[in-house]
Enzyme design. Structure first.
Site, mmCIF file in Angstrom:
data_model
loop_
_atom_site.group_PDB
_atom_site.id
_atom_site.type_symbol
_atom_site.label_atom_id
_atom_site.label_comp_id
_atom_site.label_asym_id
_atom_site.label_seq_id
_atom_site.Cartn_x
_atom_site.Cartn_y
_atom_site.Cartn_z
ATOM 1 N N HIS A 155 0.831 -1.218 0.000
ATOM 2 C CA HIS A 155 0.000 0.000 0.000
ATOM 3 C C HIS A 155 0.864 1.267 0.000
ATOM 4 O O HIS A 155 0.434 2.308 0.461
ATOM 5 C CB HIS A 155 -0.948 0.040 1.204
ATOM 6 N N GLU A 289 9.168 8.262 -16.547
ATOM 7 C CA GLU A 289 7.785 8.710 -16.741
ATOM 8 C C GLU A 289 7.293 8.302 -18.127
ATOM 9 O O GLU A 289 6.127 7.970 -18.315
ATOM 10 C CB GLU A 289 7.697 10.224 -16.570
ATOM 11 N N GLN A 321 -6.296 -4.749 -42.144
ATOM 12 C CA GLN A 321 -5.142 -3.894 -42.436
ATOM 13 C C GLN A 321 -4.756 -3.057 -41.213
ATOM 14 O O GLN A 321 -3.630 -2.590 -41.114
ATOM 15 C CB GLN A 321 -5.490 -2.993 -43.629
ATOM 16 N N LYS A 324 -1.464 -3.832 -38.574
ATOM 17 C CA LYS A 324 -0.031 -3.566 -38.694
ATOM 18 C C LYS A 324 0.444 -2.334 -37.928
ATOM 19 O O LYS A 324 1.428 -2.396 -37.194
ATOM 20 C CB LYS A 324 0.366 -3.493 -40.164
HETATM 21 N N1 ARG Z 1 -2.793 -4.002 -47.460
HETATM 22 C C1 ARG Z 1 -3.629 -5.132 -47.223
HETATM 23 C C2 ARG Z 1 -3.603 -5.482 -45.714
HETATM 24 O O1 ARG Z 1 -2.737 -5.008 -45.047
HETATM 25 C C3 ARG Z 1 -3.136 -6.282 -48.013
HETATM 26 C C4 ARG Z 1 -4.196 -7.309 -48.310
HETATM 27 C C5 ARG Z 1 -5.177 -6.761 -49.253
HETATM 28 N N2 ARG Z 1 -6.109 -7.750 -49.655
HETATM 29 C C6 ARG Z 1 -7.263 -7.421 -50.258
HETATM 30 N N3 ARG Z 1 -8.048 -8.379 -50.581
HETATM 31 N N4 ARG Z 1 -7.563 -6.181 -50.489
HETATM 32 O O2 ARG Z 1 -4.444 -6.173 -45.203
#
Ligand code: ARG
Length: 456
Positions: A155, A289, A321, A324
């Site tokens: 605590h 921080e 998409q 990523k």
């Molecule tokens: N840029 C797309 C992604 O990151 C690639 C795959 C695209 N596929 C499609 N059927 N439009 O998912």
């Protein structure tokens, strides 16, 4: 030119392109995209879909494209929607129409899943090395401080004395589990989707297993529909990173508190602290921080991706998409933090005297209760008696160890002359010698186990 222009009479709208294109961020998968295409060219040649000569030409062309990326000479064109389009476009410029044979039986759906998995596998390997370095720094510091004591807290209130080694090593084990989680996620990432086509599989007799092995995967996927839409691996990796970030945040928070002048246990090295533009006296723990702050961002990426995934219908959807940027940023964030935190730990200056001075007698109240237990009192009663002693000391503005024996004996006749021996911090720490405890003898075993783990 788009890879899919045939059925459209008009080119895409400019604003649509800005939304739709992923080249701005997926270009960093160029290495994986080219490796995937090279392996795929070999696989379709082996299956007799293209000739040996065509495969040779494609491989030579891809080698040139790779060289261009490596040297920074690769020039993106306006029509390069994503990295897959860019590589194929350039390949065809270099070797002509035969470049167009590479995509036979392949979809960007299995291609992107393949590239991304390869990218994640590499990222996990890199982060594993960085976590290992931070563990090594914690271990090294710990080894120098098995007998340096500081207050342990619950605590955030002073609780019991522990050693600095014990405190530091608590984070070592958190990071050990983070590495296990990442390794485990990697195992499930190392499954190749290539040869799944758009969703239904490929009609060509491709040796998918061989293809997977060539690319460094452990195996190939069992279901093409699952393979093109599964992003579990990304979610799992994000979770492992978010949890590692949470551990880093907690480590950072301790260091921030302990470096506050009111504590004064720790001083940050000049190279890893920052000043104030206004107040000349300030030494701010900015990197810590930021570690604390960026853990929020990591957790955000995890919940963002989970939310993206949860309502998707079967098969590939463009929503995917979104996977990523979340993972790229999480990986970048962790890679930015870890080297700095490692250096912060390596260069921490510990003030053993300040830490020792912060050990109040109250931290031995539990030991005082244990003393009564050894003399036959049930622990619950002993706890109560010592609570009264703490109150009496407070009322007399005295330290617990300064209460006269007579006053103690009024609370319990089980107190005797030898009660003075309880007020010894080193002895209290040394008593916690069962496995996993803070005693130097137990910490020595902990250090051996940590060393063994790091050398594996
Ligand atoms: N840029 C797309 C992604 O990151 C690639 C795959 C695209 N596929 C499609 N059927 N439009 O998912």
């Amino acid at each position: 030119m788009a890879l899919w222009g045939g059925r459209f009479a008009e080119p895409s709208d400019h604003d649509l392109r800005a939304l739709n294109d992923s080249i701005g961020f997926d270009r960093r998968m160029w290495r994986q995209d080219i490796a995937g295409s090279m392996a795929y060219a070999r696989a379709i040649a082996a299956a007799g879909i293209i000739t040996r000569e065509e495969a040779e030409s494609i491989l030579a062309g891809l080698e040139v494209v790779r060289g261009e990326f490596e040297s920074g000479a690769f020039v993106f064109q306006a029509g390069d929607e994503d990295i897959h389009t860019a590589v194929e476009r350039r390949l065809t410029e270099l070797i002509g129409a035969v470049g167009g044979k590479l995509h036979t039986g392949r979809s960007r759906n299995d291609q992107v899943a393949t590239d991304f998995r390869l990218w994640v596998m590499d990222a996990i390997d890199e982060i594993d090395g960085l976590l290992h370095s931070l563990q090594a720094a914690l271990l090294e510091k710990a080894q120098a401080h098995t007998e340096t004591l500081l207050p342990g807290y619950t605590h955030l209130q002073p609780a019991q004395p522990i050693s600095v080694a014990h405190w530091l090593l608590s984070f070592f084990w958190m990071l050990a589990r983070d590495r296990e989680r990442l390794r485990d996620a990697r195992r499930r990432t190392a499954v190749s989707p290539l040869g799944s086509g758009a969703l239904a599989g490929t009609p060509f007799a491709i040796d998918r297993d061989q293809l997977a092995k060539t690319l460094g995967f452990d195996t190939c996927s069992s279901n093409s529909l699952d393979a093109v839409s599964d992003r579990d691996f990304a979610a799992e990796t994000l979770f492992a990173l978010a949890l590692a970030g949470t551990h880093l945040s907690r480590l950072a928070e301790d260091v921030i508190i302990y470096s506050n002048p009111l504590f004064g246990f720790i001083a940050l090295d000049d190279r890893y602290s920052t000043g104030s533009s206004l107040m000349p006296q300030k030494r701010n723990p900015d990197p810590l921080e930021l570690a604390r702050g960026k853990s929020g961002r990591l957790i955000g990426h995890l919940s963002g991706l989970m939310t993206t995934l949860k309502g998707l219908p079967s098969g590939y959807n463009k929503d995917l998409q979104e996977d990523k940027e979340a993972l790229f940023d999480a990986v970048d964030t962790v890679k930015l933090l870890l080297p700095v935190l490692t250096a912060v730990i390596r260069t921490l200056k510990l003030d053993a005297e300040k830490m020792r001075a912060a050990l109040g007698d109250d931290l031995l109240a539990t030991d005082l209760a244990d003393y009564l237990v050894k003399n036959g009192l049930p622990f619950r009663q002993a706890h109560h008696v010592v609570g009264q002693a703490v109150r009496a000391a407070q009322a007399a503005a005295a330290r617990l160890s300064q209460l006269p024996l007579d006053s103690l004996r009024q609370l319990s006749p089980l107190f005797a002359e030898d009660v003075r021996e309880v007020f010894d911090f080193d002895a209290a720490v040394a008593r916690r010698s069962a496995a996993g405890g803070t005693a130097p003898s137990a910490v020595a075993q902990q250090i051996e186990a940590a060393k063994a783990l790091l050398s594996r």
